[in-house]
Scaffold this motif. Structure first.
Motif, short mmCIF file in Angstrom:
data_model
loop_
_atom_site.label_atom_id
_atom_site.label_comp_id
_atom_site.label_asym_id
_atom_site.label_seq_id
_atom_site.Cartn_x
_atom_site.Cartn_y
_atom_site.Cartn_z
N ASN A 248 -48.49 -44.49 74.30
CA ASN A 248 -47.83 -45.52 75.11
C ASN A 248 -46.63 -44.96 75.86
O ASN A 248 -46.35 -45.39 76.99
N LEU A 249 -45.94 -44.02 75.25
CA LEU A 249 -44.79 -43.40 75.92
C LEU A 249 -45.24 -42.63 77.16
O LEU A 249 -44.58 -42.69 78.20
N PHE A 250 -46.38 -41.95 77.04
CA PHE A 250 -46.89 -41.14 78.15
C PHE A 250 -48.04 -41.86 78.87
O PHE A 250 -49.04 -41.24 79.23
N GLU A 251 -47.89 -43.13 79.06
CA GLU A 251 -48.93 -43.89 79.75
C GLU A 251 -49.15 -43.33 81.15
O GLU A 251 -48.22 -43.07 81.90
N GLY A 252 -50.42 -43.11 81.49
CA GLY A 252 -50.75 -42.51 82.77
C GLY A 252 -51.15 -41.05 82.65
O GLY A 252 -51.61 -40.45 83.62
N SER A 253 -50.98 -40.48 81.45
CA SER A 253 -51.38 -39.09 81.23
C SER A 253 -52.75 -38.96 80.60
O SER A 253 -53.20 -37.85 80.30
N ASN A 254 -53.42 -40.10 80.37
CA ASN A 254 -54.80 -40.12 79.84
C ASN A 254 -54.92 -39.41 78.50
O ASN A 254 -55.88 -38.66 78.26
N LEU A 255 -53.95 -39.63 77.62
CA LEU A 255 -54.01 -39.03 76.29
C LEU A 255 -54.87 -39.88 75.36
O LEU A 255 -54.96 -41.09 75.50
N THR A 256 -55.50 -39.21 74.39
CA THR A 256 -56.23 -39.89 73.33
C THR A 256 -55.65 -39.44 71.99
O THR A 256 -54.82 -38.53 71.92
N LEU A 257 -56.12 -40.07 70.92
CA LEU A 257 -55.63 -39.69 69.59
C LEU A 257 -55.94 -38.24 69.26
O LEU A 257 -55.17 -37.56 68.56
#
Length: 422
Positions: A248-257
């Motif tokens: 959520n902090l890096f929203e827009g970076s397309n991170l997954t678990l």
């Protein structure tokens, strides 16, 4: 009579075909006339660029810029393949995205080729990120790949009148494995890695089209790429920070678990940092901008891949639960009873003692002298020590359920603190 015979001979003579001018007679008696060869008009950069941006404009995407370097690369490879145009081979180890197209007829030009690629839009399912019915749609997805910014193409005539070859290169490349053209990660891939055993992989792709009731043979092929990974380490992570908090902090970076590995202190299992795998340098830059906007006390720095590999070996991936405050006389059976109703692996229970002093904890774990075993502060350390255990669960959901159900529960009259290790 002789006049009529002479007239008939003259008529017959003029009715015979002139083989020197008209070609050869077929077995059916019909004349096979060869059409004169007309050289195809080579496509211009403006035609290629306009056709690409017309498609991207329909999706409200950033328009592409023409790159002479990419155009030169495409021309080099197309010239290399002029002797065997019909065998669509992609340039080896290309750092760019690449679309190839071969057509036998000379009527094809840049606008028609790119429009043909764009027509694959109807063959792409954006919900599942796959081509419908094992069709080919990777040319279209490369054109509309949201991170692609530059394009360069070439159109060459094949040797021995073998048709026309079109090649386009894209940077940054699209068709990243298991990624979608408009962002996001998927279980399906438009183009699968070469090692993948999926028979429907559109690499390479070939299609046959029909126009004006005349069947013409064309071949079209595209390639996929692995992500251009960027590794980083996030400092300032707290004890109860979750992976979802970082996403959520890096929203827009397309991170997954799976892109995050939390780093724990080996003495008290408190998290203090996180190793992160970004799918591109652009995603990493987006994360840095997100930190600036948030104004939080975090520090994100790039690291070599070895840092990620080390975190991967020592991470718990959200499937391990830490139990703190166990009674000193608790057995594995007591821990199993405490976790009754939860799906865990009984053989994975590991108990240990946490001492208040990390250095002394290491000494107690690996004693070398009798003095270290029975130091002057042994009784105090025993009094302040905390017995702990780690337990492996089959899934992340089961581990979270154990946290919800068992946190602050009692084991042999001791209240137990439950924490999920990420």
């Amino acid at each position: 009579m002789w006049r009529f015979a002479a007239l008939a001979a003259i008529i017959l003579l003029f009715s015979l075909p002139n083989h020197a001018d008209s070609g050869k007679l077929s077995l059916t008696g019909k004349l096979n006339r060869q059409k004169p060869f007309l050289a195809a008009k080579l496509s211009t950069p403006a035609e290629f660029l306009y056709a690409h941006n017309k498609i991207r404009e329909n999706h409200n995407l950033t328009l592409l810029a023409w790159d002479p370097k990419l155009a030169g690369y495409s021309r080099w490879w197309a010239e290399t393949r002029r002797d065997e145009c019909r065998k669509l081979l992609h340039s080896p180890n290309s750092p760019y995205g690449e679309n190839l197209f071969w057509a036998l007829q000379d009527r094809w030009n840049a606008s028609m080729v790119v429009k043909y690629w764009g027509g694959e839009r109807n063959l792409y399912n954006p919900n599942t990120n796959e081509c419908i019915n094992n069709s080919v749609c990777g040319h279209y997805t490369q054109i509309v790949w949201n991170t692609t910014r530059r394009v360069g193409c070439a159109h060459v005539l094949c040797h021995n009148m073998q048709g026309n070859l079109f090649a386009c290169s894209y940077d940054p490349p699209g068709n990243i494995y298991y990624h979608g053209p408009f962002g996001g990660r998927f279980n399906k891939s438009i183009v699968y890695p070469p090692s993948h055993n999926n028979a429907s992989s559109p690499l390479p792709g070939s299609q046959t089209g029909i126009t004006k009731n005349k069947v013409f043979l064309i071949f079209s092929s595209t390639i996929g790429h692995p992500p251009r990974l960027t590794y980083a380490r996030l400092h300032g992570v707290r004890k109860h920070t979750l992976k979802t908090d970082i996403i959520n902090l890096f929203e827009g970076s397309n991170l997954t678990l799976d892109d995050i590995r939390v780093v724990h202190n080996r003495f008290n299992y408190n998290s203090y940092a996180a190793a992160i795998k970004f799918t591109s340098r652009r995603a990493y830059d987006n994360a840095q901008r997100a930190l600036t906007r948030a104004g939080r006390v975090y520090n994100l720095e790039k690291t070599p891949p070895t840092v990620w590999d080390a975190a991967l070996r020592n991470s718990y991936d959200g499937k391990t639960v830490l139990l703190e405050g166990l009674p000193k006389n608790a057995l594995d059976e007591d821990i199993e009873r405490f976790l009754s109703g939860c799906e865990f692996v009984p053989s994975s229970i590991r108990t240990f003692v946490k001492y208040p002093d990390p250095i002394m904890s290491a000494v107690r774990k690996n004693p070398t002298t009798s003095e270290e075993k029975t130091g002057p502060n042994t009784s105090e350390e025993k009094r302040d020590s905390i017995r702990m255990a780690t337990v492996l669960f089959s899934t992340r959901n089961e581990a979270m359920n154990a946290l919800i159900k068992k946190n602050r529960g009692f084991c042999l009259n001791n209240q137990i603190s439950v924490r999920v290790l990420h």
